[in-house]
Write a protein that holds these residues in place. Structure first.
Motif, PDB file in Angstrom:
ATOM      1  N   TYR A  29      42.250  82.209  80.282  1.00  8.81           N
ATOM      2  CA  TYR A  29      42.355  82.441  78.842  1.00  8.81           C
ATOM      3  C   TYR A  29      42.659  81.139  78.108  1.00  8.81           C
ATOM      4  O   TYR A  29      42.065  80.839  77.057  1.00  8.81           O
ATOM      5  CB  TYR A  29      43.466  83.467  78.575  1.00  8.81           C
TER       6      TYR A  29
ATOM      7  N   ILE B  84      40.258  82.774  61.590  1.00  6.35           N
ATOM      8  CA  ILE B  84      40.881  82.919  62.904  1.00  6.35           C
ATOM      9  C   ILE B  84      42.386  82.729  62.811  1.00  6.35           C
ATOM     10  O   ILE B  84      43.165  83.462  63.435  1.00  6.35           O
ATOM     11  CB  ILE B  84      40.261  81.913  63.899  1.00  6.35           C
TER      12      ILE B  84
ATOM     13  N   TYR C 110      46.266  81.622  68.692  1.00  7.78           N
ATOM     14  CA  TYR C 110      45.906  82.339  69.918  1.00  7.78           C
ATOM     15  C   TYR C 110      47.068  82.416  70.913  1.00  7.78           C
ATOM     16  O   TYR C 110      46.883  82.810  72.065  1.00  7.78           O
ATOM     17  CB  TYR C 110      44.705  81.673  70.588  1.00  7.78           C
TER      18      TYR C 110
ATOM     19  N   VAL D  42      40.372  79.310  75.195  1.00  3.76           N
ATOM     20  CA  VAL D  42      40.881  78.989  73.859  1.00  3.76           C
ATOM     21  C   VAL D  42      40.717  77.502  73.565  1.00  3.76           C
ATOM     22  O   VAL D  42      40.298  77.115  72.473  1.00  3.76           O
ATOM     23  CB  VAL D  42      42.361  79.411  73.729  1.00  3.76           C
TER      24      VAL D  42
ATOM     25  N   ASP E 223      44.567  84.566  85.397  1.00  2.62           N
ATOM     26  CA  ASP E 223      44.068  85.145  84.148  1.00  2.62           C
ATOM     27  C   ASP E 223      44.535  84.325  82.958  1.00  2.62           C
ATOM     28  O   ASP E 223      43.765  84.047  82.031  1.00  2.62           O
ATOM     29  CB  ASP E 223      44.545  86.600  84.016  1.00  2.62           C
TER      30      ASP E 223
ATOM     31  N   PRO F  42      43.405  86.266  64.287  1.00  2.00           N
ATOM     32  CA  PRO F  42      42.608  85.848  65.440  1.00  2.00           C
ATOM     33  C   PRO F  42      41.647  86.936  65.917  1.00  2.00           C
ATOM     34  O   PRO F  42      41.991  88.122  65.940  1.00  2.00           O
ATOM     35  CB  PRO F  42      43.663  85.540  66.509  1.00  2.00           C
ATOM     36  N   ILE F  43      40.447  86.527  66.261  1.00  2.00           N
ATOM     37  CA  ILE F  43      39.439  87.420  66.813  1.00  2.00           C
ATOM     38  C   ILE F  43      39.192  87.042  68.267  1.00  2.00           C
ATOM     39  O   ILE F  43      39.683  86.021  68.749  1.00  2.00           O
ATOM     40  CB  ILE F  43      38.122  87.346  66.014  1.00  2.00           C
ATOM     41  N   GLU F  44      38.445  87.873  68.978  1.00  2.00           N
ATOM     42  CA  GLU F  44      38.157  87.587  70.372  1.00  2.00           C
ATOM     43  C   GLU F  44      37.469  86.228  70.509  1.00  2.00           C
ATOM     44  O   GLU F  44      36.628  85.859  69.698  1.00  2.00           O
ATOM     45  CB  GLU F  44      37.256  88.681  70.947  1.00  2.00           C
ATOM     46  N   VAL F  45      37.838  85.502  71.560  1.00  2.00           N
ATOM     47  CA  VAL F  45      37.292  84.170  71.770  1.00  2.00           C
ATOM     48  C   VAL F  45      35.771  84.216  71.890  1.00  2.00           C
ATOM     49  O   VAL F  45      35.056  83.389  71.309  1.00  2.00           O
ATOM     50  CB  VAL F  45      37.915  83.521  73.018  1.00  2.00           C
ATOM     51  N   ALA F  46      35.274  85.184  72.628  1.00  2.00           N
ATOM     52  CA  ALA F  46      33.825  85.299  72.813  1.00  2.00           C
ATOM     53  C   ALA F  46      33.121  85.554  71.486  1.00  2.00           C
ATOM     54  O   ALA F  46      32.047  84.987  71.210  1.00  2.00           O
ATOM     55  CB  ALA F  46      33.506  86.417  73.807  1.00  2.00           C
ATOM     56  N   GLU F  47      33.719  86.396  70.643  1.00  2.00           N
ATOM     57  CA  GLU F  47      33.128  86.688  69.336  1.00  2.00           C
ATOM     58  C   GLU F  47      33.150  85.454  68.441  1.00  2.00           C
ATOM     59  O   GLU F  47      32.177  85.166  67.731  1.00  2.00           O
ATOM     60  CB  GLU F  47      33.904  87.826  68.672  1.00  2.00           C
TER      61      GLU F  47
ATOM     62  N   ARG G 184      33.058  82.379  69.410  1.00  2.00           N
ATOM     63  CA  ARG G 184      32.051  81.445  69.911  1.00  2.00           C
ATOM     64  C   ARG G 184      30.652  81.844  69.449  1.00  2.00           C
ATOM     65  O   ARG G 184      29.823  80.984  69.143  1.00  2.00           O
ATOM     66  CB  ARG G 184      32.103  81.365  71.432  1.00  2.00           C
TER      67      ARG G 184
END
Length: 448
Positions: A16, A105, A52, A20, A12, A109-114, A116
């Protein structure tokens, strides 16, 4: 059971980390290809990975490659990511939007998917300025350059038309993936042809000014500033590569202009490429108007954010004023360029906060009228004709380019030292941030 749980956690964490690193490299690639220096892009990668939660990340940039390395704390496995920079074009609207995303960020920091998804929206969004208006912008650079060197109405109109044609042809060649050198050869060849037509239409005009105006337009987007910035910041390989690229473009112009002029000479259309613009306080109003026209044209061409247009126009006029005033005071071309860049850079650092635009965008746009394109071209042209005095012109052009970049960099040093932005970066960085929206102040530990 314990081994399986540890393995799952490791997998995991590894996933991650890779996510990142991929996001970080994509963000760095966008700002680097849009006009940011190697130091800004590298600093952004270090700051993003730290935001991150990744420590011990190593980032590096050469002229065409971005590399990011991270050692996994659990497995001690080194994860290496590398991306090739396949294109590079000045796009200050995308640079500004992406640098704002990077700053957000790092701040929170925001979610990586968001992140992107937001980046994909920025990259795929429609250009701020349609292609035809960008072409008109380059034409305004040519017309403004003609005014700056003392051209009359006929030559100004001819310069506008010539630069429009040059941008159209070079865009077609670029779309067909013709090497940049040959694009500039073709672009350089157009100037003398238009100048010959001007001589036939108006014998009293100075057609050589058309050629000079097109040369200045073609060299306006050359990365001389970025080359000096990277070199002074310690990125010698990238800085040298950018300087070679600038010299290659100029050599293409020499080839195109010289070849076209020799061809026209066979038909009795002799063209002497000569211009000695008068730079005095008496003609200052005209020079200020010309500088503003050049700045507006360049801002359209490279898509400076609309909210920053008034700032670059004011600072463009100020840059020309400071240059002329310093020249009248006996500072010389190099000293006057340095003084102008320093003054504009100090104000750019302040106004950048007002219009929420990176200082680089404002400084480069405002200093375009002072780019030593004509001096650089003259030097190479004289050398191509066997005149050793061309070395003096080359040294003068190099001195002006260095003075512009060094003055602008010094201004950012002063501002960032006075306000003390907290930059949690490696010690290797020696230059100030230019392409990121620096938060000034000493009360935050999460600022760029």
């Amino acid at each position: 059971m314990s081994f399986s749980k540890t393995t799952a956690i490791s997998l995991d964490h590894s996933g991650y980390t890779r996510a990142v690193l991929d996001l970080t490299m994509r963000l760095a690639e966008v700002i680097f290809t849009a006009g940011a220096g190697a130091e800004d892009a590298t600093a952004a990668m270090i700051a993003l990975t730290r935001a991150y939660g990744l420590k011990g990340t190593d980032a590096n940039i050469t002229h065409t490659t971005i590399t990011l390395t991270q050692e996994d704390a659990l497995t001690h496995e080194s994860i290496i990511r590398s991306r090739n920079v396949k294109y590079r074009t000045l796009d200050y609207s995308k640079l500004t939007a992406t640098s704002e995303l990077i700053a957000d960020i790092i701040e929170k920091p925001i979610e990586v998917a968001e992140a992107r998804k937001i980046l994909a929206t920025i990259v795929s969004s429609k250009p701020q300025v349609p292609k035809q208006w960008r072409r008109i912008g380059w034409s305004l650079v040519g017309a403004g350059a003609a005014v700056l060197i003392g051209a009359g109405p006929t030559v100004i109109i001819a310069a506008f038309v010539a630069t429009w044609i040059i941008d159209w042809i070079t865009s077609v060649l670029d779309h067909r993936q013709v090497p940049l050198f040959y694009q500039t050869v073709v672009g350089g060849a157009i100037g003398p042809i238009i100048a010959a037509i001007v001589r036939l239409i108006d014998p009293t005009a100075n057609p050589s000014l058309v050629v000079v105006a097109t040369i200045i337009m073609l060299l306006a987007g050359v990365t001389t500033f970025g080359a000096v910035h990277d070199t002074l910041s310690g990125f010698y390989l990238t800085g040298t590569a950018r300087m070679v690229e600038a010299l290659l473009i100029t050599a293409g112009l020499v080839t195109g202009v010289s070849g076209s002029a020799l061809f026209l000479a066979r038909f009795g259309l002799l063209l002497e490429i000569d211009s000695n613009p008068i730079v005095t306080l008496a003609v200052l109003p005209v020079l200020l108007v010309a500088a503003i026209v050049i700045v507006i044209g360049f801002a359209l061409a490279v898509q400076v954010p609309w909210r920053a247009f008034w700032v670059v126009c004011v600072l463009g006029a100020l840059a020309e004023f400071l240059f002329v005033a310093a020249l009248a005071g006996g500072f010389g071309l190099v000293g006057s360029s340095a003084a102008s860049a320093l003054g504009v850079g100090l104000l750019a650092a302040v106004t950048a906060r007002i219009v929420r635009t990176p200082p680089l965008v404002i400084m480069v746009t405002a200093l375009v009228p002072l780019v030593p394109g004509l001096t650089l071209f003259r030097g190479l042209l004289m050398l191509s004709e066997g005149d050793i005095n061309g070395l003096l012109s080359l040294l003068t052009a190099a001195g002006i380019a260095m003075a512009l970049a060094a003055g602008a960099l010094l201004s950012q040093y002063i501002v960032q030292i006075v306000w003390g932005p907290a930059r949690r970066l490696q010690r290797r960085f020696v230059g100030p941030l230019m392409a990121l929206p620096v938060r000034l102040g000493r009360d935050s530990t999460k600022r760029i």
